[in-house]
Write a protein that holds these residues in place. Structure first.
Motif, PDB file in Angstrom:
ATOM      1  N   GLN A  95       0.836  -1.215   0.000  1.00 55.00           N
ATOM      2  CA  GLN A  95       0.000   0.000   0.000  1.00 55.00           C
ATOM      3  C   GLN A  95       0.860   1.250   0.000  1.00 55.00           C
ATOM      4  N   THR A  96       2.016   1.147  -0.639  1.00 57.11           N
ATOM      5  CA  THR A  96       2.943   2.278  -0.689  1.00 57.11           C
ATOM      6  C   THR A  96       2.185   3.567  -1.011  1.00 57.11           C
ATOM      7  N   ASN A  97       2.323   4.546  -0.142  1.00 62.86           N
ATOM      8  CA  ASN A  97       1.624   5.821  -0.361  1.00 62.86           C
ATOM      9  C   ASN A  97       2.687   6.884  -0.592  1.00 62.86           C
ATOM     10  N   GLU A  98       2.710   7.447  -1.795  1.00 62.07           N
ATOM     11  CA  GLU A  98       3.815   8.314  -2.206  1.00 62.07           C
ATOM     12  C   GLU A  98       3.296   9.712  -2.541  1.00 62.07           C
ATOM     13  N   ARG A 101       3.929  11.700  -5.890  1.00 64.35           N
ATOM     14  CA  ARG A 101       3.115  11.595  -7.120  1.00 64.35           C
ATOM     15  C   ARG A 101       2.262  12.840  -7.348  1.00 64.35           C
ATOM     16  N   GLU A 124      -9.945  10.236  -4.355  1.00 69.98           N
ATOM     17  CA  GLU A 124      -8.904   9.314  -4.799  1.00 69.98           C
ATOM     18  C   GLU A 124      -9.377   7.885  -4.589  1.00 69.98           C
ATOM     19  N   GLY A 126      -8.305   4.011  -4.286  1.00 70.18           N
ATOM     20  CA  GLY A 126      -7.056   3.339  -3.935  1.00 70.18           C
ATOM     21  C   GLY A 126      -6.142   4.316  -3.220  1.00 70.18           C
ATOM     22  N   SER A 128      -4.902   4.428  -0.084  1.00 70.67           N
ATOM     23  CA  SER A 128      -3.997   4.016   1.004  1.00 70.67           C
ATOM     24  C   SER A 128      -4.288   4.892   2.232  1.00 70.67           C
ATOM     25  N   ASP A 183     -10.590   2.904  -0.243  1.00 75.84           N
ATOM     26  CA  ASP A 183      -9.543   1.886  -0.304  1.00 75.84           C
ATOM     27  C   ASP A 183     -10.109   0.590   0.263  1.00 75.84           C
ATOM     28  N   LEU A 184      -9.626  -0.535  -0.279  1.00 73.01           N
ATOM     29  CA  LEU A 184     -10.049  -1.836   0.251  1.00 73.01           C
ATOM     30  C   LEU A 184      -9.700  -1.919   1.729  1.00 73.01           C
ATOM     31  N   GLY A 230     -13.699   0.038   1.176  1.00 72.43           N
ATOM     32  CA  GLY A 230     -14.514  -0.706   0.219  1.00 72.43           C
ATOM     33  C   GLY A 230     -13.844  -0.785  -1.136  1.00 72.43           C
ATOM     34  N   ASP A 231     -14.546  -1.444  -2.053  1.00 74.21           N
ATOM     35  CA  ASP A 231     -14.024  -1.616  -3.402  1.00 74.21           C
ATOM     36  C   ASP A 231     -14.334  -0.371  -4.239  1.00 74.21           C
ATOM     37  N   LEU A 232     -13.346   0.085  -4.974  1.00 75.07           N
ATOM     38  CA  LEU A 232     -13.542   1.317  -5.745  1.00 75.07           C
ATOM     39  C   LEU A 232     -14.726   1.216  -6.700  1.00 75.07           C
ATOM     40  N   THR A 254      -3.608   6.635  -8.644  1.00 73.99           N
ATOM     41  CA  THR A 254      -2.230   6.381  -9.044  1.00 73.99           C
ATOM     42  C   THR A 254      -1.798   5.043  -8.454  1.00 73.99           C
ATOM     43  N   ALA A 255      -1.198   4.214  -9.301  1.00 75.45           N
ATOM     44  CA  ALA A 255      -0.648   2.925  -8.867  1.00 75.45           C
ATOM     45  C   ALA A 255      -1.710   2.041  -8.227  1.00 75.45           C
ATOM     46  N   TYR A 259      -3.895  -3.700  -9.387  1.00 71.42           N
ATOM     47  CA  TYR A 259      -4.449  -4.612  -8.381  1.00 71.42           C
ATOM     48  C   TYR A 259      -5.792  -5.203  -8.819  1.00 71.42           C
TER      49      TYR A 259
HETATM   50  C1  LIG Z   1       0.220   1.028  -4.331  1.00 69.85           C
HETATM   51  S1  LIG Z   1      -1.079   1.720  -3.353  1.00 69.85           S
HETATM   52  C2  LIG Z   1      -1.163   3.345  -4.043  1.00 69.85           C
HETATM   53  C3  LIG Z   1      -1.649   4.360  -3.037  1.00 69.85           C
HETATM   54  C4  LIG Z   1      -1.779   5.794  -3.566  1.00 69.85           C
HETATM   55  N1  LIG Z   1      -2.715   5.849  -4.667  1.00 69.85           N
HETATM   56  C5  LIG Z   1      -0.450   6.374  -3.989  1.00 69.85           C
HETATM   57  O1  LIG Z   1      -0.212   6.486  -5.208  1.00 69.85           O
HETATM   58  O2  LIG Z   1       0.376   6.718  -3.147  1.00 69.85           O
HETATM   59  C6  LIG Z   1      -2.532   0.931  -4.047  1.00 69.85           C
HETATM   60  C7  LIG Z   1      -3.748   1.057  -3.145  1.00 69.85           C
HETATM   61  O3  LIG Z   1      -4.911   0.633  -3.871  1.00 69.85           O
HETATM   62  C8  LIG Z   1      -5.745  -0.080  -2.987  1.00 69.85           C
HETATM   63  N2  LIG Z   1      -6.640  -0.934  -3.780  1.00 69.85           N
HETATM   64  C9  LIG Z   1      -6.308  -2.002  -4.543  1.00 69.85           C
HETATM   65  N3  LIG Z   1      -7.413  -2.527  -5.110  1.00 69.85           N
HETATM   66  C10 LIG Z   1      -8.468  -1.780  -4.713  1.00 69.85           C
HETATM   67  C11 LIG Z   1      -9.870  -1.824  -4.971  1.00 69.85           C
HETATM   68  N4  LIG Z   1     -10.407  -2.772  -5.742  1.00 69.85           N
HETATM   69  N5  LIG Z   1     -10.660  -0.902  -4.375  1.00 69.85           N
HETATM   70  C12 LIG Z   1     -10.118   0.046  -3.588  1.00 69.85           C
HETATM   71  N6  LIG Z   1      -8.790   0.132  -3.300  1.00 69.85           N
HETATM   72  C13 LIG Z   1      -7.979  -0.761  -3.858  1.00 69.85           C
HETATM   73  C14 LIG Z   1      -4.783  -0.841  -2.109  1.00 69.85           C
HETATM   74  O4  LIG Z   1      -5.394  -1.254  -0.890  1.00 69.85           O
HETATM   75  C15 LIG Z   1      -3.671   0.194  -1.902  1.00 69.85           C
HETATM   76  O5  LIG Z   1      -3.881   0.967  -0.755  1.00 69.85           O
END
Ligand SMILES: C[S@@+](CC[C@H](N)C(=O)[O-])C[C@H]1O[C@@H](n2cnc3c(N)ncnc32)[C@H](O)[C@@H]1O
Length: 335
Positions: A95-98, A101, A124, A126, A128, A183-184, A230-232, A254-255, A259
């Motif tokens: 769950q890298t949060n950057e 970006r 946003e 996903g 994190s 976010d999940l 929850g799911d996006l 982003t990123a 998944y």
């Molecule tokens: C690599 S992190 C990126 C976090 C942030 N967007 C950033 O760029 O710093 C990916 C995030 O997407 C979330 N994620 C993955 N699949 C998802 C889904 N189906 N619904 C919601 N969030 C999801 C993960 O839990 C994770 O926190």
């Protein structure tokens, strides 16, 4: 060596050669070591495929306290602490949060705010811990280009971003009146275990990112966003409906799409295409994702010969506008 092992070996070799080479020499050494280590590969192959991600193993080992030393001591530590590491592999995800970006998102955000003449409501998917929801709180150093900072100052050193091409670089920070994320499994800036996990995901040799992470977490703690679990695909439309009526809604990610499976990406792209085309209240859609993750969607770029390995692709409402550094280090605007 089983077929699964050879696949896991290839993932670690690819991660060494594409993701961390030239960025984190220690991780390159460790991942190359794992890619030819039958004992570690066999342990990993007892886990389901998503739990064998190189970044996840490296983060889990860091969380367990692996010393930042050569591959021999890494493997000794992993074998000794395998039960602890395995538990993390089974319960956490990467769950890298950057916050870096934000440097590649900012030009589009400022442009949208100026064109619409109204403040922004950011959503946003996903998210994190939500660090990318605060682009108006950080300072930026585009090169060549402007240096920008909030009037109240930035909690961290400016985000550096090398620029090429005709990028519409901002001269001011956007006004943001509402921030929400889905976010999940949202991470909380005020939960020490979540903070430790975020820190464990920063690569050795990238200490400036740890400093940035801590400062950005401070911003989130002071002014937490609305973070929905929850799911996006389920949550995006209800969240858009909750945004203040007088603001321009910008949905970004982003990123994240890597998944999702192909059906999940197609569903999301179709929902977003519908939301951007709404007559009453069109939303803006910014996507900053690994090349290829939106293949088949109008405007998506696949990998092309000569492309910088590991680049992301930046799109606005499905139109490709730039290639970007995966942590926001560069912005190559397309002519
Ligand atoms: C690599 S992190 C990126 C976090 C942030 N967007 C950033 O760029 O710093 C990916 C995030 O997407 C979330 N994620 C993955 N699949 C998802 C889904 N189906 N619904 C919601 N969030 C999801 C993960 O839990 C994770 O926190």
């Amino acid at each position: 060596m089983t077929a699964g092992t050879s696949t896991t070996a290839a993932r670690f070799r690819r991660f060494a050669e594409i993701e961390v080479r030239g960025v984190s020499p220690l991780y390159e050494q460790w991942c190359l070591g794992i890619s030819t280590d039958p004992e570690l590969l066999t342990l990993l192959d007892h886990l389901p495929s998503p739990r064998r991600q190189p970044n996840l193993l490296l983060g889990a080992a860091r969380l367990a306290g692996v010393p930042l030393e050569d591959y021999r001591s890494f493997r000794r530590f992993v074998l000794q602490h395998w039960e602890t590491i395995r538990r993390t592999l089974e319960t956490r995800t990467t769950q890298t949060n950057e916050a870096g970006r934000c440097a590649v998102l900012l030009p589009l955000l400022t442009q949208i705010g100026a064109a619409e003449g109204r403040p922004l409501a950011l959503i946003e998917v996903g998210a994190s811990a939500g660090l990318c929801l605060y682009p108006d709180r950080y300072a930026y150093r585009y090169s060549p280009g402007p240096h920008l900072a909030p009037a109240s100052g930035s909690p961290m050193p400016a985000l550096d971003c090398r620029v090429s091409g005709p990028a519409p670089l901002p001269s001011a920070l956007p006004e943001i009146v509402w921030r929400a994320g889905v976010d999940l499994s949202p991470l909380r800036a005020d939960v020490p275990d979540d903070v430790r996990w975020l820190e464990a995901l920063v690569w050795p040799g990238q200490e400036h990112r740890t400093e940035r992470l801590r400062a950005a977490l401070g911003v989130v703690r002071r002014e937490p966003p609305l973070l929905v679990e929850g799911d996006l695909n389920e949550e995006i439309a209800p969240l858009v409906a909750r945004a203040p009526q007088d603001a321009v809604v910008v949905v970004f990610h982003t990123a994240v799409l890597a998944y999702l499976d192909a059906a999940g990406r197609a569903r999301f792209a179709s929902t977003m295409t519908g939301l951007t085309g709404q007559r009453e209240r069109p939303v803006h859609w910014i996507s900053n994702e690994g090349a290829g993750t939106l293949t088949g969607v109008a405007g998506a770029l696949g990998k092309s010969p000569g492309e910088r390995d590991g680049s992301f692709v930046l799109r606005h409402d499905g139109r490709t506008v730039a290639r970007t550094g995966p942590h926001g280090q560069y912005l190559d605007w397309l002519p």
